[in-house]
Design a protein around this motif. Structure first.
Motif, mmCIF file in Angstrom:
data_model
loop_
_atom_site.group_PDB
_atom_site.id
_atom_site.type_symbol
_atom_site.label_atom_id
_atom_site.label_comp_id
_atom_site.label_asym_id
_atom_site.label_seq_id
_atom_site.Cartn_x
_atom_site.Cartn_y
_atom_site.Cartn_z
ATOM 1 N N CYS A 198 0.733 -1.339 0.111
ATOM 2 C CA CYS A 198 -0.136 0.064 0.075
ATOM 3 C C CYS A 198 0.860 1.393 -0.163
ATOM 4 O O CYS A 198 1.694 1.386 0.752
ATOM 5 C CB CYS A 198 -0.842 -0.047 1.328
ATOM 6 N N MET A 231 0.056 4.409 0.694
ATOM 7 C CA MET A 231 0.097 5.242 1.884
ATOM 8 C C MET A 231 1.163 4.846 2.819
ATOM 9 O O MET A 231 1.567 5.722 3.429
ATOM 10 C CB MET A 231 -1.353 4.895 2.581
ATOM 11 N N VAL A 232 1.250 3.366 3.045
ATOM 12 C CA VAL A 232 2.232 2.980 4.082
ATOM 13 C C VAL A 232 3.572 3.458 3.864
ATOM 14 O O VAL A 232 4.513 3.879 4.562
ATOM 15 C CB VAL A 232 1.911 1.322 4.438
ATOM 16 N N CYS A 257 -3.826 -2.814 10.251
ATOM 17 C CA CYS A 257 -3.473 -3.097 9.278
ATOM 18 C C CYS A 257 -2.003 -3.936 8.943
ATOM 19 O O CYS A 257 -1.053 -3.220 9.838
ATOM 20 C CB CYS A 257 -3.330 -1.779 8.297
ATOM 21 N N PRO A 305 0.358 -3.871 6.589
ATOM 22 C CA PRO A 305 1.610 -3.114 6.227
ATOM 23 C C PRO A 305 2.040 -2.129 7.441
ATOM 24 O O PRO A 305 3.075 -1.770 7.451
ATOM 25 C CB PRO A 305 1.036 -2.469 4.970
ATOM 26 N N TYR A 306 1.212 -1.443 8.194
ATOM 27 C CA TYR A 306 1.576 -0.613 9.051
ATOM 28 C C TYR A 306 2.182 -1.156 10.231
ATOM 29 O O TYR A 306 3.063 -0.751 10.860
ATOM 30 C CB TYR A 306 0.287 0.091 9.281
ATOM 31 N N TYR A 321 -6.613 1.333 -1.931
ATOM 32 C CA TYR A 321 -5.625 1.217 -2.376
ATOM 33 C C TYR A 321 -5.118 -0.102 -2.855
ATOM 34 O O TYR A 321 -5.255 -0.997 -2.226
ATOM 35 C CB TYR A 321 -4.423 1.514 -1.545
ATOM 36 N N GLY A 377 -2.811 -3.421 -2.993
ATOM 37 C CA GLY A 377 -2.082 -3.550 -1.800
ATOM 38 C C GLY A 377 -2.812 -3.763 -0.564
ATOM 39 O O GLY A 377 -2.077 -4.319 0.603
ATOM 40 N N CYS A 378 -4.150 -3.214 -0.658
ATOM 41 C CA CYS A 378 -4.750 -3.234 0.706
ATOM 42 C C CYS A 378 -5.727 -4.525 0.691
ATOM 43 O O CYS A 378 -6.922 -4.511 0.336
ATOM 44 C CB CYS A 378 -5.463 -2.146 1.165
ATOM 45 N N PHE A 380 -7.255 -6.078 3.153
ATOM 46 C CA PHE A 380 -7.953 -6.063 4.254
ATOM 47 C C PHE A 380 -9.575 -5.381 3.371
ATOM 48 O O PHE A 380 -10.623 -5.585 3.386
ATOM 49 C CB PHE A 380 -7.568 -5.467 5.377
#
Ligand code: SF4
Length: 403
Positions: free
Chosen positions: A100, A102-103, A129, A131-132, A351, A353-354, A356
């Motif tokens: 993602c 954003m991350v 999440c 990735p976070y 996004y 890659g997300c 979830f």
């Protein structure tokens, strides 16, 4: 600034200001949005203000403000970022390219700050999440002080004793965060109550704005709508009094604005089901096609309870809200919004890659398709520059099809 001159997310905000030059309230909201991260970082570095990186939404916000600390949204730092920051995550930290964006942008920004006197504390959320989760673990190694709390999701059938256990568990988590943030498990209930009252007051005011927007669908265009509701209503851009004053001014402007029959006839009411996209050009495409985001899934409509102790009110709000976990809660909010607004379509945005959110979106798409409600499922990535490309073409075609 013309749309052709737009090359970055910050340019889009400048462009948005020009589009709204008739509204001092919207100009103020956009200014607050732009200054959110830089102003807090400056105040922190000058020793004038304590602050903590967090997702700066929901229950965290009243709690953190009650300690006199500012919640700083790390995703905002990522959103107003650039491709270089994303590159750092991929090249230096070896994040897979499909992670993602954003991350990746957030990681790149933290990396750039790691040897400076920046805000060094991060509140994570270990059930939010993947990735976070990875980003927070990496930042621990880079010298940041990271605290991860656990928020247990509430399944659709969870009630009674099990729900009470969850509430009790989460109350303990809140005291743990207090201890990490302040060195004491003491929470000033009077201050927290004041923050909860502020949140409820603003939730009511934003409902008024949303009601007024039904008569003035083009007064607040899409990007300003998203920033005002998805970011501002969550954390007040770090300046609660100024944000509330801007909302009061906006209500006054909307109440005085003449109602246009042509706007009411031409508008294509839409519901936005997604977070705040980084590709601001999508909002431009919606505007240009005559759409108006009149309903948002992520706006927290539920008030906090004021008839119970304030810490318990935070915990109950989590489990009573659409953000409690199961996608069916959010779907119900979407359906309610579609019916209330007589929306012609839903924009599902997330996004690449997300994993979830993509599962939720696919479930919602199927559900609304079976109900005959059109939707478009968009997967975005970090994109700079003027609106272009396949995603924007799809948005325009979808909105125009609904006309
Ligand atoms: S879009 Fe998905 S992967 Fe990206 S930060 Fe949000 S929850 Fe995490």
């Amino acid at each position: 600034m013309d749309i052709e001159e737009v090359y970055s997310q910050r340019d889009y905000i400048e462009h948005c200001k020009q589009v709204h030059r008739y509204s001092p309230a919207i100009a103020k909201i956009l200014d607050l949005s732009e200054a959110y991260i830089p102003d807090i970082e400056k105040a922190y570095q000058e020793g004038r203000q304590d602050a903590v990186w967090c997702n700066a939404a929901g229950w965290q916000v009243p709690l953190i403000y009650s300690f006199g600390i500012i919640p700083v949204s790390y995703s905002e730092m990522g959103r107003l970022s650039d491709k270089e920051a994303m590159q750092i995550a991929e090249d230096y930290y070896q994040f897979p390219v499909e992670t993602c964006s954003m991350v990746k942008c957030t990681v790149g920004q933290w990396h750039r700050r790691r040897h400076t006197s920046t805000i060094k504390r991060i509140i994570g959320n270990s059930s939010a999440c993947e990735p976070y989760n990875l980003a927070w673990e990496i930042m621990k190694r880079e010298g940041y002080d990271v605290y991860n709390n656990d928020v247990v999701y509430r399944g659709p059938a969870v009630a009674g004793k099990r729900l009470e256990e969850l509430v009790g568990f989460f109350i303990e988590q809140i005291y743990d965060i207090a201890e990490w943030l302040t060195g004491s498990r003491q929470i000033d209930e009077d201050k927290l109550r004041v923050e909860i009252q502020r949140k409820n007051r603003l939730l009511r005011k934003l409902r008024t704005v949303l009601e007024l927007r039904r008569q003035h669908p083009f007064y607040v265009r899409s990007l300003a709508t998203i920033l005002m509701l998805n970011i501002g209503l969550n954390n007040y851009f770090g300046k609660p009094a100024e944000y509330e004053a801007a909302i009061d001014l906006l209500i006054a402007e909307l109440e005085q604005a003449p109602v246009s029959e042509a706007d009411a006839k031409n508008v294509i009411p839409l519901v936005w089901a997604g977070g705040t996209g980084q590709e601001f050009g999508i909002y431009e495409a919606i505007d240009q096609a005559g759409g108006s985001l009149l309903g948002l899934r992520s706006v927290p409509f539920k008030l906090y309870r004021e008839d119970i102790p304030p810490v318990e009110a935070l915990a109950r709000w989590v489990y009573d809200n659409a953000g409690a976990g199961a996608g069916v809660y959010a779907r119900n909010v979407l359906e309610h919004e579609v019916n209330k607004l007589q929306a012609r379509g839903i924009i599902l945005y997330g996004y690449i890659g997300c994993s979830f959110a993509s599962v939720d979106r696919e479930m919602w798409r199927k559900y609304f398709h079976e109900k005959g409600i059109p939707s478009i499922n968009l997967e975005g990535s970090f994109q700079t520059g003027a609106p272009s490309g396949q995603v924007l073409t799809r948005v325009k075609a979808f909105v125009e099809m609904l006309a």
